[in-house]
Each structure stands twice: as structure tokens, then as C-alpha cells.
Write a protein that holds these residues in place. Structure first.
Motif, PDB file in Angstrom:
ATOM      1  N   UNK A   1      38.154  39.482  35.241  1.00 38.29           N
ATOM      2  CA  UNK A   1      37.902  38.049  35.439  1.00 38.29           C
ATOM      3  C   UNK A   1      39.128  37.314  35.965  1.00 38.29           C
ATOM      4  N   UNK A   2      40.310  37.877  35.767  1.00 32.75           N
ATOM      5  CA  UNK A   2      41.527  37.212  36.237  1.00 32.75           C
ATOM      6  C   UNK A   2      41.680  37.286  37.757  1.00 32.75           C
ATOM      7  N   UNK A   3      40.895  38.153  38.388  1.00 35.77           N
ATOM      8  CA  UNK A   3      40.946  38.211  39.844  1.00 35.77           C
ATOM      9  C   UNK A   3      40.472  36.940  40.494  1.00 35.77           C
ATOM     10  N   UNK A   4      39.732  36.124  39.773  1.00 38.75           N
ATOM     11  CA  UNK A   4      39.227  34.863  40.313  1.00 38.75           C
ATOM     12  C   UNK A   4      40.155  33.689  39.999  1.00 38.75           C
ATOM     13  N   UNK A   5      41.329  33.979  39.436  1.00 36.49           N
ATOM     14  CA  UNK A   5      42.262  32.921  39.061  1.00 36.49           C
ATOM     15  C   UNK A   5      43.501  32.961  39.937  1.00 36.49           C
ATOM     16  N   UNK A   6      44.312  31.908  39.848  1.00 33.35           N
ATOM     17  CA  UNK A   6      45.558  31.849  40.604  1.00 33.35           C
ATOM     18  C   UNK A   6      46.632  32.748  39.997  1.00 33.35           C
ATOM     19  N   UNK A   7      46.373  33.293  38.830  1.00 31.62           N
ATOM     20  CA  UNK A   7      47.374  34.109  38.162  1.00 31.62           C
ATOM     21  C   UNK A   7      47.575  35.456  38.848  1.00 31.62           C
ATOM     22  N   UNK A   8      46.536  35.978  39.469  1.00 31.13           N
ATOM     23  CA  UNK A   8      46.613  37.304  40.087  1.00 31.13           C
ATOM     24  C   UNK A   8      46.565  37.171  41.602  1.00 31.13           C
ATOM     25  N   UNK A   9      47.659  37.553  42.238  1.00 34.15           N
ATOM     26  CA  UNK A   9      47.734  37.588  43.699  1.00 34.15           C
ATOM     27  C   UNK A   9      48.798  38.604  44.085  1.00 34.15           C
ATOM     28  N   UNK A  10      49.310  38.500  45.300  1.00 29.07           N
ATOM     29  CA  UNK A  10      50.283  39.480  45.768  1.00 29.07           C
ATOM     30  C   UNK A  10      51.664  39.307  45.138  1.00 29.07           C
ATOM     31  N   UNK A  11      51.887  38.248  44.399  1.00 32.52           N
ATOM     32  CA  UNK A  11      53.161  38.087  43.690  1.00 32.52           C
ATOM     33  C   UNK A  11      53.035  38.503  42.230  1.00 32.52           C
ATOM     34  N   UNK A  12      51.933  39.126  41.893  1.00 27.47           N
ATOM     35  CA  UNK A  12      51.632  39.482  40.504  1.00 27.47           C
ATOM     36  C   UNK A  12      51.810  40.976  40.265  1.00 27.47           C
ATOM     37  N   UNK A  13      52.294  41.314  39.073  1.00 28.04           N
ATOM     38  CA  UNK A  13      52.346  42.698  38.616  1.00 28.04           C
ATOM     39  C   UNK A  13      51.589  42.782  37.300  1.00 28.04           C
TER      40      UNK A  13
END
Length: 348
Positions: free
Chosen positions: A309-321
Motif C-alpha cells: 500500500x505504500x507504493x501509492x504514497x509519497x514515501x516510496x519513490x526512487x529516493x527510498x530504500x
């Protein structure tokens, strides 16, 4: 080079993210081209955008063209190929250093990285990474050459050609040069040009990788055996990524996931979450670190069952580990803990 959890974590993923402005850099590397030497072709400073006569590109496109002459073109389908060979250079070779900047802030850079950059005459890198370098270092460099994402091959070749032309060059990236980064590519291109690593005194200056810097934000999740997997299928087919996820998820590794999400790879994230859940219970702790060391840093600990579900949030993107715990990982006082095994040997 890309690997820090505060920056784009995979230079190879340029096909997914390339909306930065074109960077600086008319080269004066000295490689012979159809139009004469690069020194003859370059009438402007390295701070101007556009063409490279250094062997990285012979198109001479301007900064207004749809494809950057550095190789960092607006099209992800732009073919990159090595141009100049070692025979095109008459100067005594200089030095090439691949420098890891760490997690994305000056305090996270090693003293050795800062010293190597201070000694470099030319600094080459992806625009975002160049911006991470302290001003006191970039201001004393003779030339900066930066490009947007895309063009990893030509950007690396640019650094190599400058070194072959006699300059002391640093090619930079966040994290560590050996983790989803350009150190290996630099050696491959040197070989393809008929040069050698010894010729340019090639050296890798390590930085703190994303797994370690982001793991530190989460507590102690990586104390036992761990592996890293990138979800970028720009260079690795998704079938291979899925196979690797199945292989490691079934063992007792903690797993660090790089490049978890981009607008073109939404299905990769969903597939990865499904695979992990096939092998591990939904209550497995998972740490998410967005933009570590940056102004927008965010850290959250969740569970494997909630991860997709976090894939739909701003928390997970290309700057995320993302750090996925193993069967022993637990959360204590807001921190992930993966036991090393001391409790089986000692009373405490």
C-alpha cells in the motif's frame, strides 16, 4: 554511481527518471575528433551546457536540442557507444577516481572522499550528485561537468577521456561506487578504449551505501546476514529480479530493496511485495527510509502485509530504500532489531 538512500539509488535507472535540467559541460579533454581536437572545438567554459567533443558524443547538439550531447538524452532509447580510443590522446594520462558521496549530505561524506574531490581538477557526475558536494570543494575545481539522468555511459566516458587527456578527474555518485554504481562501468570503458586502469591510476573511494545509512536510521536491522536487490529492470530483466527475490526471501536474510518505485515500474513493486509475502509472514517488520540525509527525510516502520500500500504514497519513490526483516527481526522502542545470535551463547 547511485546508491544512497537520500538520492536516486541507481544510475542505471535513467530511463525512468530524466526530467532534470541539462547539465554543464563543454569538454576540453583533447581527444581528436572530425572537427579537430576538443580543445579547438571548445570555445566556451565547462560551465556552459551542451556539446562534448571528448568522445562521449560527436553530435555537438545544443542545450535546446531534444537529446543532450552528453549522452543524457531526453529519450531513453538513445544509443550510447564509446567513441574515442586511447590512441586519440597525445597527453600523458592524468588520474581517475570514482568517489562515493555517501547518504547525501556533507556530514555523511568520508574525509577521504572530501580530500579526493578537493584534489581533483575536474569533477564529473549526475547533476543531483554534483549539487550534493560542498561549495568549498566545487568552487576550487577547475571544471565541473554534470548531466541529467540518462547517459551513464557517455558521462563515464567523459570522465575517462578527461583523465586520458591529462587531467585529474573525479567521477561522483551518491552512496558507494561499487553498489549499483559506475565504478565497474568505468573499468569496462577503459578496457574498451584500449586503455588500462593503471594508466590513469584508477581508484575507488568508498562511501556509505544506502543499505547501511538507511539501516542506521531504522535501528539495527542488518546485524546478521543480509542481501540487496534492486527492482530496476532497466538493465536487469524483471524475470531475473523475481528469481532472485524468491531465492533470498526463502532464506534468513534481511533484504534491502533499492530502486523500489518509479512511475514506469509500478508493477515491479507490486510483484516484489507478492513474492516476499509468499515466503515471509505478514507481520514481518519492514523499514522504509525516504530521502535520508535530505530535507525531506522520512522514516517509517511497518509490516510486510502493509508494504504494498505504500507504493501509492509519497514515501516510496526512487529516493527510498526499503529494509525487509527476517524471521528473527522485531521492533523495540520504535527501532528494528535483527539479533546476531548472541542470545544463544550468552546470558544477558
Amino acid at each position: 554511481m547511485s546508491d544512497a538512500c537520500g538520492g536516486t539509488t541507481d544510475e542505471a535507472d535513467s530511463a525512468d527518471e530524466h526530467d532534470a535540467d541539462a547539465g554543464t559541460g563543454t569538454t576540453t579533454c583533447g581527444a581528436t575528433t572530425d572537427g579537430g581536437t576538443a580543445a579547438e572545438a571548445a570555445e566556451t567554459d565547462a560551465g556552459s551546457t551542451g556539446s562534448s567533443a571528448c568522445g562521449a558524443s560527436s553530435s555537438g547538439a545544443s542545450d535546446s536540442d531534444s537529446t543532450s550531447a552528453c549522452g543524457g538524452g531526453a529519450s531513453s532509447d538513445t544509443e550510447e557507444k564509446v567513441e574515442a580510443t586511447v590512441d586519440d590522446f597525445d597527453a600523458d594520462p592524468g588520474r581517475l577516481v570514482a568517489v562515493g558521496l555517501g547518504p547525501g549530505h556533507a556530514e555523511g561524506m568520508t574525509a577521504r572522499a572530501k580530500s579526493s574531490l578537493a584534489d581533483a581538477e575536474h569533477i564529473v557526475g549526475y547533476t543531483t550528485y554534483i549539487d550534493l558536494i560542498p561549495d568549498e570543494i566545487t568552487e576550487q575545481a577547475d571544471e565541473l561537468y554534470d548531466t541529467p539522468m540518462c547517459g551513464e555511459v557517455s558521462r563515464t566516458e567523459e570522465a575517462i577521456d578527461r583523465a586520458l587527456a591529462g587531467h585529474d578527474v573525479a567521477i561522483v555518485g551518491s552512496g558507494d561506487p561499487n553498489v549499483y554504481a559506475l565504478a565497474g562501468l568505468a573499468l569496462e570503458i577503459l578496457e574498451s578504449k584500449g586503455a588500462t586502469a593503471s594508466m590513469v591510476d584508477f581508484e575507488v573511494v568508498p562511501g556509505v551505501p544506502a543499505a547501511q545509512s538507511c539501516g542506521a536510521r531504522l535501528g539495527a536491522p542488518l546485524v546478521n546476514d543480509s542481501v540487496s536487490v534492486s527492482l530496476s529492470d532497466h538493465l536487469t530483466p524483471m524475470e531475473e529480479i523475481e528469481s532472485r527475490l524468491h531465492a533470498v526471501a526463502g532464506e534468513g536474510f534481511t533484504i534491502t530493496i533499492y530502486n523500489p518505485w518509479s512511475r514506469k515500474r509500478r508493477e515491479n513493486w507490486e510483484t516484489a511485495c507478492e513474492i516476499l509475502r509468499e515466503h515471509r509472514p505478514d507481520d514481518t517488520p519492514v523499514g522504509i527510509v525516504h530521502g535520508a540525509g535530505r530535507d525531506d527525510e522520512a522514516v517509517e516502520i511497518t509490516t510486510l502485509g502493509e508494504l504494498e500500500s505504500y507504493g501509492e504514497t509519497d514515501l516510496v519513490d526512487m529516493t527510498t530504500t526499503v529494509v525487509v526483516g527476517n524471521e528473527d527481526t522485531y521492533v523495540w522502542d520504535g527501532r528494528m532489531v535483527t539479533p546476531r545470535g548472541y542470545e544463544t551463547k550468552y546470558d544477558y
